[in-house]
Structure formats: C-alpha cells, structure tokens
Design a protein around this motif. Sequence first.
Motif, PDB file in Angstrom:
ATOM      1  N   THR A  23       0.823  -1.215   0.000  1.00  0.00           N
ATOM      2  CA  THR A  23       0.000   0.000   0.000  1.00  0.00           C
ATOM      3  C   THR A  23       0.855   1.261   0.000  1.00  0.00           C
ATOM      4  N   LEU A  24       2.139   1.127   0.293  1.00  0.00           N
ATOM      5  CA  LEU A  24       3.046   2.282   0.267  1.00  0.00           C
ATOM      6  C   LEU A  24       3.799   2.273  -1.053  1.00  0.00           C
ATOM      7  N   LEU A  25       3.467   3.226  -1.909  1.00  0.00           N
ATOM      8  CA  LEU A  25       4.066   3.300  -3.235  1.00  0.00           C
ATOM      9  C   LEU A  25       4.832   4.603  -3.403  1.00  0.00           C
ATOM     10  N   THR A  26       5.983   4.506  -4.073  1.00  0.00           N
ATOM     11  CA  THR A  26       6.738   5.716  -4.377  1.00  0.00           C
ATOM     12  C   THR A  26       6.074   6.442  -5.542  1.00  0.00           C
ATOM     13  N   ARG A  27       6.606   7.583  -5.872  1.00  0.00           N
ATOM     14  CA  ARG A  27       6.053   8.349  -7.002  1.00  0.00           C
ATOM     15  C   ARG A  27       6.273   7.638  -8.326  1.00  0.00           C
ATOM     16  N   THR A  28       7.165   6.649  -8.341  1.00  0.00           N
ATOM     17  CA  THR A  28       7.374   5.855  -9.567  1.00  0.00           C
ATOM     18  C   THR A  28       6.606   4.534  -9.493  1.00  0.00           C
ATOM     19  N   VAL A  32       7.135  -0.260  -1.283  1.00  0.00           N
ATOM     20  CA  VAL A  32       8.120  -0.267  -0.204  1.00  0.00           C
ATOM     21  C   VAL A  32       8.340  -1.719   0.189  1.00  0.00           C
ATOM     22  N   ARG A  33       9.603  -2.146   0.208  1.00  0.00           N
ATOM     23  CA  ARG A  33       9.936  -3.547   0.447  1.00  0.00           C
ATOM     24  C   ARG A  33      10.919  -3.683   1.611  1.00  0.00           C
ATOM     25  N   ASN A  34      10.928  -4.877   2.185  1.00  0.00           N
ATOM     26  CA  ASN A  34      11.894  -5.232   3.214  1.00  0.00           C
ATOM     27  C   ASN A  34      13.313  -5.092   2.642  1.00  0.00           C
ATOM     28  N   ARG A  35      14.206  -4.525   3.427  1.00  0.00           N
ATOM     29  CA  ARG A  35      15.623  -4.329   3.106  1.00  0.00           C
ATOM     30  C   ARG A  35      15.901  -3.198   2.126  1.00  0.00           C
ATOM     31  N   HIS A  36      14.885  -2.478   1.667  1.00  0.00           N
ATOM     32  CA  HIS A  36      15.181  -1.297   0.859  1.00  0.00           C
ATOM     33  C   HIS A  36      15.840  -0.260   1.751  1.00  0.00           C
ATOM     34  N   THR A  37      16.828   0.428   1.224  1.00  0.00           N
ATOM     35  CA  THR A  37      17.433   1.537   1.959  1.00  0.00           C
ATOM     36  C   THR A  37      17.045   2.844   1.279  1.00  0.00           C
ATOM     37  N   TRP A  38      16.929   3.886   2.095  1.00  0.00           N
ATOM     38  CA  TRP A  38      16.419   5.172   1.652  1.00  0.00           C
ATOM     39  C   TRP A  38      17.184   6.288   2.346  1.00  0.00           C
ATOM     40  N   THR A  39      17.071   7.490   1.815  1.00  0.00           N
ATOM     41  CA  THR A  39      17.585   8.688   2.482  1.00  0.00           C
ATOM     42  C   THR A  39      16.386   9.485   2.980  1.00  0.00           C
ATOM     43  N   VAL A  40      16.409   9.867   4.256  1.00  0.00           N
ATOM     44  CA  VAL A  40      15.326  10.673   4.830  1.00  0.00           C
ATOM     45  C   VAL A  40      15.451  12.089   4.276  1.00  0.00           C
ATOM     46  N   ASN A  46       4.073  14.879  12.747  1.00  0.00           N
ATOM     47  CA  ASN A  46       3.233  13.764  13.197  1.00  0.00           C
ATOM     48  C   ASN A  46       4.001  12.437  13.243  1.00  0.00           C
ATOM     49  N   GLY A  47       5.313  12.440  12.903  1.00  0.00           N
ATOM     50  CA  GLY A  47       6.120  11.228  12.950  1.00  0.00           C
ATOM     51  C   GLY A  47       6.319  10.555  11.606  1.00  0.00           C
ATOM     52  N   ASP A  48       5.640  11.038  10.560  1.00  0.00           N
ATOM     53  CA  ASP A  48       5.867  10.491   9.226  1.00  0.00           C
ATOM     54  C   ASP A  48       7.282  10.855   8.766  1.00  0.00           C
ATOM     55  N   LEU A  49       7.840  10.021   7.881  1.00  0.00           N
ATOM     56  CA  LEU A  49       9.119  10.325   7.242  1.00  0.00           C
ATOM     57  C   LEU A  49       8.913  10.328   5.738  1.00  0.00           C
ATOM     58  N   THR A  50       9.427  11.337   5.060  1.00  0.00           N
ATOM     59  CA  THR A  50       9.504  11.290   3.610  1.00  0.00           C
ATOM     60  C   THR A  50      10.910  10.814   3.289  1.00  0.00           C
ATOM     61  N   VAL A  51      10.966   9.754   2.469  1.00  0.00           N
ATOM     62  CA  VAL A  51      12.247   9.139   2.133  1.00  0.00           C
ATOM     63  C   VAL A  51      12.369   9.038   0.627  1.00  0.00           C
ATOM     64  N   SER A  52      13.617   8.959   0.141  1.00  0.00           N
ATOM     65  CA  SER A  52      13.800   8.857  -1.302  1.00  0.00           C
ATOM     66  C   SER A  52      14.979   7.953  -1.636  1.00  0.00           C
ATOM     67  N   ASP A  53      14.954   7.484  -2.861  1.00  0.00           N
ATOM     68  CA  ASP A  53      16.018   6.682  -3.440  1.00  0.00           C
ATOM     69  C   ASP A  53      16.105   7.081  -4.905  1.00  0.00           C
ATOM     70  N   PRO A  54      17.294   7.291  -5.456  1.00  0.00           N
ATOM     71  CA  PRO A  54      17.397   7.730  -6.853  1.00  0.00           C
ATOM     72  C   PRO A  54      16.718   6.799  -7.851  1.00  0.00           C
ATOM     73  N   GLY A  55      16.712   5.507  -7.599  1.00  0.00           N
ATOM     74  CA  GLY A  55      16.103   4.569  -8.536  1.00  0.00           C
ATOM     75  C   GLY A  55      14.634   4.314  -8.305  1.00  0.00           C
ATOM     76  N   GLY A  57      12.457   6.479  -6.353  1.00  0.00           N
ATOM     77  CA  GLY A  57      11.648   7.675  -6.142  1.00  0.00           C
ATOM     78  C   GLY A  57      11.445   7.947  -4.657  1.00  0.00           C
ATOM     79  N   SER A  58      10.425   8.739  -4.332  1.00  0.00           N
ATOM     80  CA  SER A  58      10.188   9.118  -2.937  1.00  0.00           C
ATOM     81  C   SER A  58       8.816   8.640  -2.477  1.00  0.00           C
ATOM     82  N   VAL A  59       8.692   8.502  -1.148  1.00  0.00           N
ATOM     83  CA  VAL A  59       7.445   8.047  -0.545  1.00  0.00           C
ATOM     84  C   VAL A  59       7.372   8.621   0.867  1.00  0.00           C
TER      85      VAL A  59
END
Length: 155
Positions: A23-28, A32-40, A46-55, A57-59
């Motif tokens: 249910t959590l999808l990036t803009r591409t 969101v999967r187990n073991r994916h790494t991201w940059t905050v 409210n405690g949400d984090l926006t994270v991104s990865d060059p390949g 996208g962001s979520v």
Amino acid sequence: MALADGTVAFAGDRIATRRNDPTLLTRTATEVRNRHTWTVTAVHRNGDLTVSDPGRGSVRLPAGYVARHVELGWATTGYGNQGITVDAGIAVIERSATRAGIYVTMTAAGAATSRGSPTPPDEPTPPTRSPKPSPGHPTPRPRTPPATASTAKPA
C-alpha cells in the motif's frame, strides 16, 4: 523520529524499511519492500518520514509504519547489501561467513572497502597451520632477503 529499534532518524540519514507494504508506493509506483534503503528527506511533526532513493523515487512513510518497521540503514548484512553499490564500505567478517557472502560484501563498494574479523576476548584465535607439501613439491620455506653491502659478512 523514533524508529523500531529505539534509534532516531533525522533528515539526511540512511534508513532501511524492514517490512513489505504494497500500500506504500513511491512516485514511480514502486512498493516499499523489506531491506530497501532510503535517504530521509523530511521528518514531519506527526512522525511520518519522507524518504527517497534515486532509482525508486520518494514516498511518505506513516508514523505507525516508521515506529514498527524502520531502522537506521548505515549497516546491513551481506544478504541485505546484495545489489547495492556504495562509494565506500566497512565489512565485519565473522567466522561463519561464506566465500560467496564475503565476495558480495567486498565488491559492493566502488572506491574502497575496509574489512576486519572480530575475535571475542574469551575466544582464542585459531592457530595458523603451515601448508602441507604436495607430493613432489618441497615444504615452503621463508624467503631470506639477498645480502647487500650493508648486511654482507666478510669471508
């Protein structure tokens, strides 16, 4: 923001998601999967984090997901770093590591990888064995440097 393991994430930190969530999808449109790494990229009030990865996208990760399924991503296991390329890495190689696992870890860094093998203080380091000679081959001997003018003895 407090993470699942009790650590805290700030903008710029690397984090790892530890649970698949279709249910959590990036803009591409990547899940969101187990073991994916991201940059905050943003920490929300409210405690949400926006994270991104060059390949991928962001979520925006909801606070509940962050609190239960997100950890700092500066360290991963050999299996967790498969397919990842980094500029530099540090590998801690344990006795149980396999040749394949070490290969994956040592080739993930483009520029340099430092490595070490911890030995617990209460565990003796195993003795080093001399290689056994093969049939027809003499036992290897330490090389002696050639004599130079300063080390040569008069006859």
